[in-house]
Scaffold this motif. Structure first.
Motif: not given
Ligand code: NAP
Ligand code: F7E
Length: 347
Positions: A13-15, A35, A41, A60-61, A82-84, A86, A151, A155, A178, A181, A186
């Motif tokens: 993921g991004q973060d 996962r 990816n 896997e969560l 960070l997995a979710a 999202s 969602y 959370k 957070l 971001h 992204r």
């Molecule tokens: P993201 O790019 O969507 O990355 C989330 C990652 O979680 C993805 O790589 C995804 O895998 C993985 N995932 C999803 N379901 C899963 C499962 N069942 N088992 C294992 N892995 C799984 O999110 P992000 O923007 O980096 O955000 C990181 C975290 O911060 C997330 O938890 C998000 O909810 C939280 N958050 C984000 C923001 C924001 O603005 N970015 C703000 C507040 C909180 P795939 O690559 O296979 O899809």
């Protein structure tokens, strides 16, 4: 000092990409978990040149035994969850999966820490979506929660579980609340990068326009690169706690589109209201933004604006990238990517 070993879930993921870069620069060993997928990816990790430094593990969560075994085998000193699932929009169509991954998934990790090694420090990725229908502005750690999507609700459960394991079992379990971001890394389903990828494709003549949903929603946008430094500071702080990370400014989706358009070299003019609102390229007269109610959410979060005063006072954290620099960096990156291919850039 012994080497710190961080396990980052959601490594693709991004973060995770920015956090891995930051922690590697601090001398950490990184275990990146993902996962199982049928295709690789890891494009974000390659963009930040961190892929070769990471030990990858499948996690896997939804699978308790998988989490326990992974912790036993890899022995991290810190875990960043960070997995979710999202994407808020998808959570309305997949409320049960969203709850399984985002809510119970966190309980599974906390239980695994308790069983395998309670000394592991834990970071939970909480979110401003927990404030939802905001009860005060700006929102801070003490603001009452009112989530508006599956969602946000998932959370909030995870947020309280993190707090409960901190209080009940003395775990160093921290929750970072957070605000949005973004970055050139992204996902393209989120509105900021949807706008920058589509504007780049319009610029290079691959498409005519982009269709968006609610243009009036206000978000507090920062840069992911700055926010991962705050995550690390929270985990290294002596006491586990809850911290808001935010820019303290809020802008509408239309503001973001206006600025991105100007960086892309479009002079745009808006006409109409609500579902009939459209933006035209003044030079060509062509419509480049239309509203499509398909992208409206059943319940919307109208306004987010955070107060990161506690993170500044306790952790010394403050964002470095302002809104203008963020939009410029994202738009420039997508123009550059699009200039190198005649296929619509979709990641
Ligand atoms: P993201 O790019 O969507 O990355 C989330 C990652 O979680 C993805 O790589 C995804 O895998 C993985 N995932 C999803 N379901 C899963 C499962 N069942 N088992 C294992 N892995 C799984 O999110 P992000 O923007 O980096 O955000 C990181 C975290 O911060 C997330 O938890 C998000 O909810 C939280 N958050 C984000 C923001 C924001 O603005 N970015 C703000 C507040 C909180 P795939 O690559 O296979 O899809
Ligand atoms: O929507 C509106 C939409 O999907 C922002 C996630 O990282 O941040 C993110 O959640 C706003 C909403 O992000 C479109 O209705 C208009 O009001 O970019 P988004 P989000 O829902 O704020 C929080 C903090 C997280 O924790 C999440 O994980 O933009 N909007 N038109 C649109 N949104 C999308 N996606 N697409 C549109 O066409």
């Amino acid at each position: 000092m012994t080497t710190q070993r961080a396990l980052i879930t959601g490594i693709f993921g991004q973060d995770a990409a920015y956090l891995a870069r930051h922690l590697i620069d601090q001398g950490y060993e990184i275990i990146g978990t993902h996962r199982r997928t049928s295709t690789n990816n890891s494009w974000r990790l390659r963009e930040l040149d961190v892929e070769r430094h990471i030990r990858f593990e499948e996690l896997e969560l939804l699978e308790q035994s998988n989490i326990i075994h992974t912790l036993k085998e890899t022995r991290p000193t810190e875990i960043y969850n960070l997995a979710a699932q999202s994407f808020v929009g998808s959570s309305f169509n997949q409320p049960i999966f969203t709850g399984e991954a985002n809510a119970l998934g966190v309980t599974r990790i906390l239980e695994a820490i308790r069983v395998v090694d309670p000394e592991i420090r834990f970071y939970q990725a909480s979110t401003s979506e927990m404030f939802g229908l905001v009860q005060e502005t700006p929102q801070k750690e003490t603001t009452a929660f009112y989530p508006r999507s599956p969602y946000g609700i998932s959370k909030l459960y995870a947020h309280w579980m993190t707090k409960n394991y901190r209080e009940a079992y003395g775990l160093h379990a921290t929750s970072g609340i957070l605000f949005n971001h973004e970055s050139p890394l992204r996902g393209t389903e989120f509105v900021t990068r949807k706008i920058t990828t589509h504007f780049a494709a319009i610029k290079f003549g691959l498409i005519d326009h982009v269709e968006l949903g609610n243009l009036n929603a206000c978000r507090d946008w920062g840069h992911a690169r700055d926010y991962v430094e705050g995550m690390h500071a929270m985990v290294r702080h002596d006491e586990a706690d809850d911290f808001v990370l935010a820019s303290g400014q809020t802008h509408t989706i239309e503001d973001f589109a206006n600025l991105a358009a100007s960086v892309a070299g479009f002079k745009i003019e808006w006409e109409g209201e609500a579902e009939d609102r459209k933006a035209y390229n003044r030079e060509t007269g062509k419509c480049i933004i239309k509203v499509n109610p398909r992208f409206y959410r059943p319940t919307e979060v109208d306004l987010l604006m955070g107060d990161a005063g506690k993170a500044k006072d306790v952790l010394g954290w403050a964002p470095r990238t302002n809104f203008e620099n963020l939009v410029e960096e994202m738009m420039a990156a997508d123009l550059d990517r699009q200039s190198r291919t005649d296929r619509f850039v979709s990641n």
